[in-house]
Design an enzyme around this catalytic site. Structure first.
Site, PDB file in Angstrom:
ATOM      1  N   HIS A  67       0.865  -1.254   0.176  1.00 56.22           N
ATOM      2  CA  HIS A  67       0.098   0.031   0.105  1.00 56.22           C
ATOM      3  C   HIS A  67       0.967   1.202  -0.074  1.00 56.22           C
ATOM      4  O   HIS A  67       1.355   1.814   1.093  1.00 56.22           O
ATOM      5  CB  HIS A  67      -0.769  -0.097   1.124  1.00 56.22           C
ATOM      6  N   GLY A  74      -2.792  12.767  -1.246  1.00 59.16           N
ATOM      7  CA  GLY A  74      -3.121  13.926  -0.496  1.00 59.16           C
ATOM      8  C   GLY A  74      -3.900  14.845  -1.403  1.00 59.16           C
ATOM      9  O   GLY A  74      -4.539  14.394  -2.308  1.00 59.16           O
ATOM     10  N   GLY A  75      -3.941  16.106  -1.426  1.00 60.48           N
ATOM     11  CA  GLY A  75      -4.644  17.151  -1.849  1.00 60.48           C
ATOM     12  C   GLY A  75      -5.722  17.461  -1.185  1.00 60.48           C
ATOM     13  O   GLY A  75      -6.619  18.197  -1.915  1.00 60.48           O
ATOM     14  N   GLU A  76      -5.924  17.107  -0.291  1.00 67.52           N
ATOM     15  CA  GLU A  76      -7.327  17.189   0.660  1.00 67.52           C
ATOM     16  C   GLU A  76      -7.237  18.848   1.064  1.00 67.52           C
ATOM     17  O   GLU A  76      -8.370  19.414   1.508  1.00 67.52           O
ATOM     18  CB  GLU A  76      -7.355  16.521   1.946  1.00 67.52           C
ATOM     19  N   THR A 105      -7.374   9.922  -2.658  1.00 67.91           N
ATOM     20  CA  THR A 105      -8.290  10.698  -2.866  1.00 67.91           C
ATOM     21  C   THR A 105      -8.575  11.267  -4.091  1.00 67.91           C
ATOM     22  O   THR A 105      -9.397  11.610  -4.866  1.00 67.91           O
ATOM     23  CB  THR A 105      -8.495  11.611  -1.711  1.00 67.91           C
ATOM     24  N   TYR A 136     -10.248   6.235  -4.938  1.00 64.85           N
ATOM     25  CA  TYR A 136     -11.379   6.176  -3.852  1.00 64.85           C
ATOM     26  C   TYR A 136     -12.645   6.375  -4.741  1.00 64.85           C
ATOM     27  O   TYR A 136     -13.761   5.712  -4.095  1.00 64.85           O
ATOM     28  CB  TYR A 136     -11.385   7.705  -3.355  1.00 64.85           C
ATOM     29  N   HIS A 229      -6.163  -0.203   6.586  1.00 65.69           N
ATOM     30  CA  HIS A 229      -6.342   0.653   7.782  1.00 65.69           C
ATOM     31  C   HIS A 229      -7.239   0.321   8.928  1.00 65.69           C
ATOM     32  O   HIS A 229      -7.839   1.165   9.444  1.00 65.69           O
ATOM     33  CB  HIS A 229      -6.860   2.113   7.094  1.00 65.69           C
ATOM     34  N   ARG A 232      -7.409   2.008  12.555  1.00 62.99           N
ATOM     35  CA  ARG A 232      -7.668   3.474  12.827  1.00 62.99           C
ATOM     36  C   ARG A 232      -8.969   3.611  13.864  1.00 62.99           C
ATOM     37  O   ARG A 232      -8.671   4.695  14.381  1.00 62.99           O
ATOM     38  CB  ARG A 232      -8.084   4.172  11.591  1.00 62.99           C
ATOM     39  N   SER A 288      -1.233  11.026   2.114  1.00 61.99           N
ATOM     40  CA  SER A 288      -1.267  12.159   2.973  1.00 61.99           C
ATOM     41  C   SER A 288      -1.799  11.574   4.158  1.00 61.99           C
ATOM     42  O   SER A 288      -2.524  10.414   4.350  1.00 61.99           O
ATOM     43  CB  SER A 288      -2.306  13.257   2.498  1.00 61.99           C
TER      44      SER A 288
END
Length: 387
Positions: A67, A74-76, A105, A136, A229, A232, A288
């Site tokens: 992964h 990122g980019g959020e 994302t 996503y 994930h 989490r 990210s």
């Protein structure tokens, strides 16, 4: 065959973990493959054999990180928060000799075609790299126009990725999810690949319900679905253990520090009766690390590294008191089996000569990929093209 991988090399006198403990062994390799593993292998009958003395050191399979955001995640929080592309040196210094790339994302300014180019570049630079199509969102962005065709026809594509139970997902309906997984499955059959579906798991109360919906609405085997994930949150991790006890594979993210630490997650799963071969650990490297408040507002963002892989391995041995032979499995053999990579994940005759050499304190001393020395004394001696 890359000529840098050619010639006989004898790794002599290491404590070999294959990942099972084999004791002190010599390992003979040539042309990137393991030729023999035995207590004493004579070198004087081999032409121009290079001998590497590993006395007092530990030899184990190279890590498989399934992964990684090869071209950045990122980019959020806008264009300035797009994570950079991965560098070869960062991978090999973390012990990674086989890597799987994917999107996150952002599938607006990042594309599967670019990911494929980076995947090919990493193979040219010396490690083994594959990728997942999709991102996503659903419908999944693809290269050929369909998930099935991507997996069946593109050599480096072994499955698909999407996001569920997350406010950043595209809220796919049940039929779309089932169709996505079925396409990856059939593409895998046609291309003789794993044909897996990887699910980024968010913090939604829906948890693993979308995966059970796939199982209800299709005939895709549970063994082809991978929630990642899963450490989490406590609630999600409890659901992941239940999923694994039913025969599903689960992926723990070493870059998530809590509330369930990666080493705690592996230990708790094993103590709950989950087989080690149904567990894997991956980094989410170059992805990210956004922080959102209860209203979904972004309050901070960082970038995941790769050092968490070794940190998790060390914690499993030194904090969770797990034998090294067991602790290595979620980084090596179990990942290879899930991904259908028959030449990876073990030290045995015929397997690829991918190794991590550890000190007794479990620090990385050397890394070999296809028999080529990539890391010496913890630092990359082979770097990417523009490093």
């Amino acid at each position: 065959m890359d000529l840098t991988s050619a010639g006989f090399m004898l790794l002599r006198g290491a404590q070999v973990y294959a990942p099972q403990s084999l004791g002190v062994q010599d390992v003979l390799l040539a042309y990137g493959k393991i030729l023999a593993v035995a207590p004493q292998i004579p070198s004087d009958v081999l032409p121009d054999c290079k001998i590497v003395d590993l006395n007092g050191l530990i030899l184990c399979p190279g890590f498989i990180d399934q992964h990684i955001h090869f071209i950045g995640g990122g980019g959020e929080a806008g264009p300035a928060t797009r994570a950079p592309e991965v560098r070869l040196s960062k991978l090999v210094e973390a012990g990674v000799t086989t890597a799987i790339g994917l999107l996150g994302t952002d599938s607006v300014t990042r594309h599967p075609e670019s990911l494929l180019a980076k995947t090919r570049a990493l193979n040219e630079e010396g490690i083994t790299a594959y990728m997942l199509t999709g991102a996503y969102s659903i419908p999944s962005p693809t290269i050929t126009g369909s998930i099935e065709r991507d997996v069946a026809l593109i050599d480096r594509v072994i499955g698909v990725k999407c996001a569920v139970s997350d406010h950043r997902s595209s809220a796919p309906d049940d039929a779309a999810l089932a169709n996505m997984a079925a396409q990856s499955r059939v593409g895998g059959l046609l291309g003789n690949k794993a044909g897996i579906s990887v699910f980024h798991m968010g913090s939604s109360k829906k948890g693993l319900a979308p995966l059970y919906t796939i199982l209800e609405n299709s005939d895709v085997p549970m063994s082809k679905l991978l929630p990642t994930h899963v450490n989490r949150s406590e609630t999600l991790f409890d659901a992941a253990i239940e999923f694994a006890l039913k025969g599903g594979h689960i992926d723990i993210t070493s870059g998530i520090p809590g509330p369930v630490t990666p080493s705690q997650a592996v230990k708790r799963a094993v103590d709950s009766g989950v087989a080690l071969d149904l567990l894997s650990v991956s980094s989410d490297g170059n992805g990210s690390q956004p922080v959102f408040d209860a209203q979904g507002n972004l309050t901070g963002i960082g970038v995941a590294g790769f050092e968490s892989l070794l940190e998790t391995l060390v914690a499993l041995v030194q904090v969770q008191n797990m034998p090294l032979a067991d602790a290595l499995v979620p980084f090596t053999r179990s990942v290879a089996k899930f991904l259908g990579l028959e030449s990876k994940g073990e030290i045995a005759v015929g397997k690829d000569a991918d190794f991590v050499v550890l000190t007794p304190a479990l620090a990385i001393h050397q890394v070999y990929a296809h028999g080529r020395l990539m890391v010496q004394e913890g630092k990359a001696c082979v770097k990417g093209t523009f490093e």
